[in-house]
Design an enzyme around this catalytic site. Structure first.
Site, PDB file in Angstrom:
ATOM      1  N   HIS A 188      -9.713   2.125   0.706  1.00 34.56           N
ATOM      2  CA  HIS A 188      -9.186   2.797   2.088  1.00 34.56           C
ATOM      3  C   HIS A 188     -10.480   2.622   2.899  1.00 34.56           C
ATOM      4  O   HIS A 188     -11.594   3.420   2.635  1.00 34.56           O
ATOM      5  CB  HIS A 188      -8.861   4.315   1.761  1.00 34.56           C
ATOM      6  CG  HIS A 188      -7.531   4.322   1.220  1.00 34.56           C
ATOM      7  ND1 HIS A 188      -7.106   3.835   0.022  1.00 34.56           N
ATOM      8  CD2 HIS A 188      -6.301   5.144   1.557  1.00 34.56           C
ATOM      9  CE1 HIS A 188      -5.863   4.211  -0.358  1.00 34.56           C
ATOM     10  NE2 HIS A 188      -5.658   5.064   0.562  1.00 34.56           N
ATOM     11  N   TRP A 197       0.923  13.995   3.044  1.00 36.38           N
ATOM     12  CA  TRP A 197       0.452  13.437   4.424  1.00 36.38           C
ATOM     13  C   TRP A 197       1.750  12.996   5.268  1.00 36.38           C
ATOM     14  O   TRP A 197       1.194  12.898   6.430  1.00 36.38           O
ATOM     15  CB  TRP A 197      -0.586  12.366   3.983  1.00 36.38           C
ATOM     16  CG  TRP A 197      -1.773  12.350   3.549  1.00 36.38           C
ATOM     17  CD1 TRP A 197      -3.076  12.627   3.896  1.00 36.38           C
ATOM     18  CD2 TRP A 197      -1.924  12.505   2.039  1.00 36.38           C
ATOM     19  NE1 TRP A 197      -3.930  12.920   3.085  1.00 36.38           N
ATOM     20  CE2 TRP A 197      -3.249  12.888   1.736  1.00 36.38           C
ATOM     21  CE3 TRP A 197      -0.933  12.310   0.675  1.00 36.38           C
ATOM     22  CZ2 TRP A 197      -3.879  12.880   0.363  1.00 36.38           C
ATOM     23  CZ3 TRP A 197      -1.439  12.695  -0.215  1.00 36.38           C
ATOM     24  CH2 TRP A 197      -3.048  12.907  -0.493  1.00 36.38           C
ATOM     25  N   HIS A 219       0.830  -1.248  -0.042  1.00 38.60           N
ATOM     26  CA  HIS A 219      -0.053  -0.047  -0.120  1.00 38.60           C
ATOM     27  C   HIS A 219       0.830   1.247   0.158  1.00 38.60           C
ATOM     28  O   HIS A 219       1.417   1.500   0.965  1.00 38.60           O
ATOM     29  CB  HIS A 219      -1.024  -0.030   1.288  1.00 38.60           C
ATOM     30  CG  HIS A 219      -2.094   0.951   1.228  1.00 38.60           C
ATOM     31  ND1 HIS A 219      -3.279   0.740   1.316  1.00 38.60           N
ATOM     32  CD2 HIS A 219      -1.948   2.427   1.231  1.00 38.60           C
ATOM     33  CE1 HIS A 219      -3.846   2.200   1.261  1.00 38.60           C
ATOM     34  NE2 HIS A 219      -3.114   3.002   1.265  1.00 38.60           N
ATOM     35  N   HIS A 259       1.291   5.407  -2.270  1.00 33.70           N
ATOM     36  CA  HIS A 259       0.562   6.154  -2.978  1.00 33.70           C
ATOM     37  C   HIS A 259       1.901   6.626  -3.788  1.00 33.70           C
ATOM     38  O   HIS A 259       2.527   7.839  -3.467  1.00 33.70           O
ATOM     39  CB  HIS A 259       0.055   7.272  -2.450  1.00 33.70           C
ATOM     40  CG  HIS A 259      -1.211   6.778  -1.664  1.00 33.70           C
ATOM     41  ND1 HIS A 259      -2.435   7.000  -1.998  1.00 33.70           N
ATOM     42  CD2 HIS A 259      -1.363   6.236  -0.442  1.00 33.70           C
ATOM     43  CE1 HIS A 259      -3.181   6.443  -1.235  1.00 33.70           C
ATOM     44  NE2 HIS A 259      -2.801   5.895  -0.464  1.00 33.70           N
ATOM     45  N   GLN A 282      -9.739   9.238  -4.454  1.00 40.17           N
ATOM     46  CA  GLN A 282      -9.306  10.030  -3.127  1.00 40.17           C
ATOM     47  C   GLN A 282     -10.190  11.028  -2.883  1.00 40.17           C
ATOM     48  O   GLN A 282     -10.588  11.067  -1.627  1.00 40.17           O
ATOM     49  CB  GLN A 282      -7.952  10.955  -3.602  1.00 40.17           C
ATOM     50  CG  GLN A 282      -7.598  12.024  -2.501  1.00 40.17           C
ATOM     51  CD  GLN A 282      -6.817  11.099  -1.185  1.00 40.17           C
ATOM     52  OE1 GLN A 282      -5.947  10.724  -1.439  1.00 40.17           O
ATOM     53  NE2 GLN A 282      -7.559  11.040  -0.360  1.00 40.17           N
TER      54      GLN A 282
HETATM   55 FE   FE2 Z   1      -3.408   5.125   1.449  1.00 42.93          FE
END
Ligand code: FE2
Length: 417
Positions: free
Chosen positions: A209, A314, A56, A58, A151
């Site tokens: 998610h 993030w 996982h 991004h 997202q």
């Molecule tokens: Fe994620």
């Protein structure tokens, strides 16, 4: 290719591994330490294990931290705002450069299997198209799975469903979702049913998610698990994050676990990311905001660890080292009993392979593709204690990376001899 003096996970003696035509052709126990000038590689008693799996991440957002603005609050929701500012600046070249650089970082740290979420709430699908192209270009070296990740929501974003379907047509392998972020609970529930129906129709995997929030009332996991169970898709479905489970009451969790066991879905936890982003609305005590990894494992469910982010809106840190994530995760999840430590590498190897559904080609076994890494230390515990570098990474019998261990050149003598 011949590798001598290799340790294998869960086995006592040293082993010699022979690789022919890109496959493991011989795995033989040795009588003591060998010296063999004809050997291609002397593992010197270090651990040879199947490559790390990053289930996982991004990649589309990697290496964009601070562009154009830094996440000052450190919250997930500010991260989504900062990313919404960066997204219009995406170009194919920008995505390609950052994604390839990030994959290089991962490979340098022993990863050969990657599942990346790619934001498809973009009418042009710029990042998705670039990453589909990269997947083709690197397919002999890295196994890359692409998740169509909405997202900003499927139901809550203009043409969300069409964008998801277009992303699959363009080459995405996995269907994503973000039910807790949809405008309403109903949108979240509908989106989960739709995702599973789409998986039935297309034969694609699912990775959602799911409930990535400290809200104990976020209960989309039960919706996803039920839909997966009823469609008989369990092992092909993954719930990522599920951090709300940290805040569920134990009575509800007890009931929920019955369903989870029946459904047989997989779980991905991103401990460094979750401990950073969750608990942000708490004063004291502050929740850790990590899903119940220990309890899920004890219930026999498949759980793996992932990084989620490398230097993005993030999460400003991150460097491709899954051993760092594993170390942090087992601390945060109270999983440092000795028996837990003895097989902790499962969380970044075998369990990730199960989530990605690549078990048929994964593992150091006769006849399987010769994919392996060499780690400093002779077993899971020593590898974690040493936090050393990956010394060797081999893919289909070809060397992806070889590294010499760092040497201390001099050190102060503390006691006179
Ligand atoms: Fe994620």
């Amino acid at each position: 290719m011949k590798i001598i003096n290799a340790r294998l996970r869960g086995k006592q003696p040293l082993f010699t591994l022979l690789i022919e035509n890109g496959l493991f052709s011989q795995i033989e126990a040795q009588q003591g330490v060998l010296t063999d000038d004809l050997a291609t590689y002397d593992a010197k008693g270090n651990l040879c294990c199947a490559p790390f799996v990053e289930p996982h991440i991004h990649l589309d957002a990697a290496l964009t931290a601070g562009e154009p603005n830094w996440n000052m609050s450190g919250t997930l929701f500010e991260g989504i705002e900062r990313w919404a500012e960066r997204k219009p600046l995406l170009t194919r070249q920008d995505v390609e450069q950052r994604v390839l650089k990030t994959i290089e970082l991962l490979v340098a740290n022993g990863v050969q299997y990657i599942r990346t979420h790619v934001d498809v709430t973009d009418p042009e699908l710029v990042a998705l198209k670039a990453i589909v192209d990269i997947k083709q270009r690197i397919k002999d070296k890295i196994h890359l799975q692409i998740v169509a990740f909405p997202q900003e929501g499927i139901w809550s974003y203009p043409n969300g469903r069409q964008l998801m379907e277009r992303a699959l047509e363009e080459g995405a392998d996995v269907i994503g979702g973000i039910p807790h972020f949809e405008f309403t609970r109903e949108y979240g529930v509908e989106s989960m049913r739709w995702v599973i129906e789409l998986a039935q129709k297309t034969g694609k995997l699912v990775d959602v998610h799911c409930d990535e929030i400290d809200d104990g009332a976020a209960r989309f996991l039960e919706v996803l698990a039920t839909a997966a169970l009823e469609a008989n898709l369990g092992p092909r479905v993954t719930a990522s994050h599920t951090t709300a489970m940290h805040s569920y009451n134990n009575a509800y969790c007890s009931k929920l676990f019955r369903l989870l066991k029946m459904s047989k879905i997989n779980f991905v936890s991103c401990p460094t990311e979750s401990i950073h982003l969750q608990g942000r609305f708490d004063t004291y005590p502050k929740r850790r905001g990590i899903t119940r990894v220990k309890e899920l494992r004890e219930a026999g469910l498949n759980v793996c660890f992932a990084q989620d982010s490398i230097q993005d809106p993030w999460y400003t840190l991150g460097n491709g080292k899954l051993l760092r994530v594993l170390d942090s995760g087992i601390h945060s999840c109270h999983m440092m009993g000795y028996s837990e430590l003895q097989n902790c590498l499962d969380l970044i190897t075998d369990n990730g392979a199960k989530t990605l559904q690549v078990e048929h080609e994964y593992g150091i076994e006769l006849g399987k593709p010769a994919n392996l890494i060499v780690l400093q230390g002779g077993n899971d515990v020593e590898v974690l204690q040493q936090q050393g570098e990956v010394l060797l990474s081999i893919r289909h019998g070809n060397v992806l990376l070889e590294r010499k261990p760092a040497e201390v050149v001099s050190i102060t003598q503390f006691v006179d001899s």
